[in-house]
Design an enzyme around this catalytic site. Sequence first.
Site, PDB file in Angstrom:
ATOM      1  N   LYS A  26       0.836  -1.207   0.000  1.00 31.32           N
ATOM      2  CA  LYS A  26       0.000   0.000   0.000  1.00 31.32           C
ATOM      3  C   LYS A  26       0.869   1.255   0.000  1.00 31.32           C
ATOM      4  CE  LYS A  26      -3.914  -0.404   1.947  1.00 31.32           C
ATOM      5  NZ  LYS A  26      -4.605  -1.004   3.055  1.00 31.32           N
ATOM      6  N   ARG A 567       5.745 -48.197 -11.707  1.00 32.01           N
ATOM      7  CA  ARG A 567       6.067 -49.028 -10.530  1.00 32.01           C
ATOM      8  C   ARG A 567       5.446 -50.401 -10.710  1.00 32.01           C
ATOM      9  NH1 ARG A 567       4.485 -43.472  -7.964  1.00 32.01           N
ATOM     10  NH2 ARG A 567       2.950 -43.850  -9.585  1.00 32.01           N
ATOM     11  N   THR A 780      13.640 -38.759  -5.574  1.00 34.50           N
ATOM     12  CA  THR A 780      13.900 -37.736  -4.558  1.00 34.50           C
ATOM     13  C   THR A 780      13.105 -37.936  -3.278  1.00 34.50           C
ATOM     14  OG1 THR A 780      12.358 -36.309  -5.771  1.00 34.50           O
ATOM     15  CG2 THR A 780      14.722 -35.930  -6.115  1.00 34.50           C
ATOM     16  N   ASN A 781      12.052 -38.776  -3.315  1.00 35.15           N
ATOM     17  CA  ASN A 781      11.341 -39.072  -2.067  1.00 35.15           C
ATOM     18  C   ASN A 781      12.281 -39.812  -1.107  1.00 35.15           C
ATOM     19  OD1 ASN A 781       9.124 -38.009  -3.372  1.00 35.15           O
ATOM     20  ND2 ASN A 781       8.203 -39.986  -3.820  1.00 35.15           N
ATOM     21  N   CYS A 844      12.033 -38.481 -10.583  1.00 35.05           N
ATOM     22  CA  CYS A 844      10.710 -39.106 -10.650  1.00 35.05           C
ATOM     23  C   CYS A 844      10.001 -39.111  -9.298  1.00 35.05           C
ATOM     24  CB  CYS A 844      10.812 -40.534 -11.195  1.00 35.05           C
ATOM     25  SG  CYS A 844      11.839 -41.619 -10.185  1.00 35.05           S
TER      26      CYS A 844
END
Length: 896
Positions: A26, A567, A780-781, A844
């Site tokens: 603002k 998978r 990466t998990n 992935c």
Amino acid sequence: MKKWVYFFGAGKAEGDGTWRDLLGGKGAGLAEMTKIGLPVPAGFTISTEACDYFYKNGRKYPPELRKQVADKVAKLEHVTKKKLGDPRNPLLVSVRSGSARSMPGMMETILNLGLNERSVAGLAAATKNERFAYDAYRRFVQMYSTVVMEMSKEDLEHRLRAMKDRLGVKEDTAVPASGWKELVAEYKSLFQEKTGKNFPDDPMEQLWGAIGAVFGSWMAEKAVTYRRVEKITGLLGTAVNVVQMVFGNTGDNSGTGVCFTRDPSTGEKIFYGDYLVNAQGEDVVAGIRTPMPLREMAKTMPKVYAQLEKVRSKLEKHYRDMQDMEFTVENGTLYMLQTRTGKRTPAAAFRIAVDMAHEKLISKQEALLRIKPEDIERLFYPVIDSKVDKKSLAAKILATGINAVPGAAVGKVVFSAQKAEEWAERGEKVILVRRETSPEDVGGMAVAQGILTATGGKTSHAAVVARGWGKCCVVGAEKLDIDYKSQTMTAASKVVKEGDWITLDGSEGVVYIDAMPLVTPEFPKSYETLMKWADETRRLRVRTNVDTPQDARKAIEFGAEGIGLCRTEHMFFATDRIPHMRTMIMARTEKDRRGALKRLLPMQRKDFIGIFRVMDGFPVTIRTLDPPLHEFLPRREELMVEIAVLEATKPKASKLKALRTVLQRVEELHEFNPMLGHRGCRLGISYPEITEMQARAIFEAAVAVAQEGIKVLPEVMIPLTGTRQEMANQAAVVRRVAVEVFAEKKKTVEYMVGTMIELPRAALVADEIAQEAEFFSFGTNDLTQTTFGFSRDDINKFLPDYIEQGILKQDPFAVLDREGVGQLVKMATEKGRKSRANLKVGICGEHGGDPSSVEFCHQIGLNYVSCSPFRVLTARLAAAQAAASDKLKVEGGRTK
């Protein structure tokens, strides 16, 4: 001396629009509008740094602040030729919040500050309008009481309604001066009763009370909740804007409004907004009165409307984006009170970006950067199914209102934000119904499917917040009689109780009784245009994580360019397959295992044939069996209970022997830490026949589909390797089976063998592994789990504390940790390509659909990302934005 306060007025400003972090949105907007010559009331801004100091020093102000504020007040008095508290020609000011990120309605505002018993008489004499002066005083006392002293808003509003009932009037504008005088006295008496103090008369005391309230509102529950929902972090605090008051409630030649340079719901290039005659700004935003469309102003105040049109054009060209503006007209003179980038619906975001690029206001790259990831997700918002019979639909209409935010929502009616949160917590879908919403309702608004209010316009609090969240909203349904006491709402003799189902149509502004069927709409034309630009701009390819032909087909529709993770274990859980899988696991000899695998082979082959056909030339990365074998057997605890029950009730049951055998095998396979146990490539090394069967299924399927004339590109991925030797062992099995199948079928297909990098050691020795692997895909998990030592299943027990205390910025399983996990990905990519220059590299894990993570993958030179089908669109956009940022040499703006 440290500068804490910045002045603007008389065409000059200490700061400009780029000072958002210091002056708040603002304050920066007011400074910028002043500099470019727009009619802006004078004032000053106390910086966000002062707010930061306030909280870091036990809610104490910087020592220099009081003098700097006093100096700026004196300067404001000089510029305006008025004095705070002057009984003849008083200066009145508004005190408003304003952080660097827009948080509509979440923090506090006080208007008409500077009024007391002496100055209100001076205001009445100067304006020759006693009714206006005492209305302004009433508003100030009411706002100061509720904002600074935290008295009940409902209590004061109740007294206002009771006074209007006594006078027999509906609108505030019909209340005479005597009515406002009576109410001011009543409010002051209540103030003294509740606080034990007299209402402050000294304007500087009033000002410091207001400044403290604005700073205090930064940590109010509603503001904290909003920042959490919006994922707003890293700000210093709120600025405080003290601005000369201009009045829209001096008569029919005055008014106030909120407008947008384009329609924020559709993106159409029309001047759009709400306007109230003889009113102050909070009347529009609070939704207390239902305003007129802005176009009506062209008839009632043509000169002012023409001036406002010029301001619209000037601001949009200046900021090169759609603007949300607040204005006041005082006795025929226009004043601009605020401009900021306007919140918009997802469909509007696409249209505005594309239209502005076509108008040459912005480039295509800038257009791409204007779209937020959630804009794409929100394009999937449902609408009422067009198959619903129009007559039966019409019969279900409860009320009509203003179509504030498009889409449709179905839920059970609740009348309070608290109830909405409680019901949503237990899994109920709710519609929050209020006379009008206020910032205190933000928690309930966040969890509701949709929002319905009886009053307000398209720029009311409910509409602005809902629009920012892409949440279906209908406002201004004035025929609704909402009774909080009985928890009912009534319209046209139809009564809806708490817990009853209703449907909102935010596109048409209609409320229906009962739950209507909803469907996902078609995407707007501008979406196709912008996504075409995205695909032309991005370098990073986008694949998908799917296990079935149906999911693969959906991902292709969303623009997936291959499968990055299939998978195979998911295929074994089907009811016709799990018995064979369990037979294989229970087998004590290789011969018996091979027998069970032989029965599974045609099933796997059929799965792969279906996927290869759908992908039709796109690469398909298939991961060999990864989870521990015990996951395919009944749970250990459940078996023990079942055996114990049978032993107690039917000790001679024939089933007991089989169950004990299964339990014995489960016990043998039981692991204390299965995530780091006998899984991934370790399974294939212990039981090479499993890898052989899967490789055979892959290659036989690939050859079969290739013989149909369809191009296939299988990529066999070995999971969880940590050494070159593990990779070499499993790659040898796969390549041997490929040679066998190609010889048997007298046909070959191109294929690759690579690995999933999920362990820090694999990243460290990536150059060695790349001598055996033709591609890397970062899981990466698991890489996040093994790098941090965090369990993905247990992290939520402590993650809120970590984020609240600033130990982590965000969930590392949702947003890739660039400094740790990201460096392993970068290092492994660089080391791998030193050994194999043409090494293909992607990720992935679910990070493949997170925009910040996609940007990082682009920056370190990965070839592709892979994510679930419904995140493919987001990944395509994020990849394009990363490339566009490179081209424009600007930061992509993602959280690091």
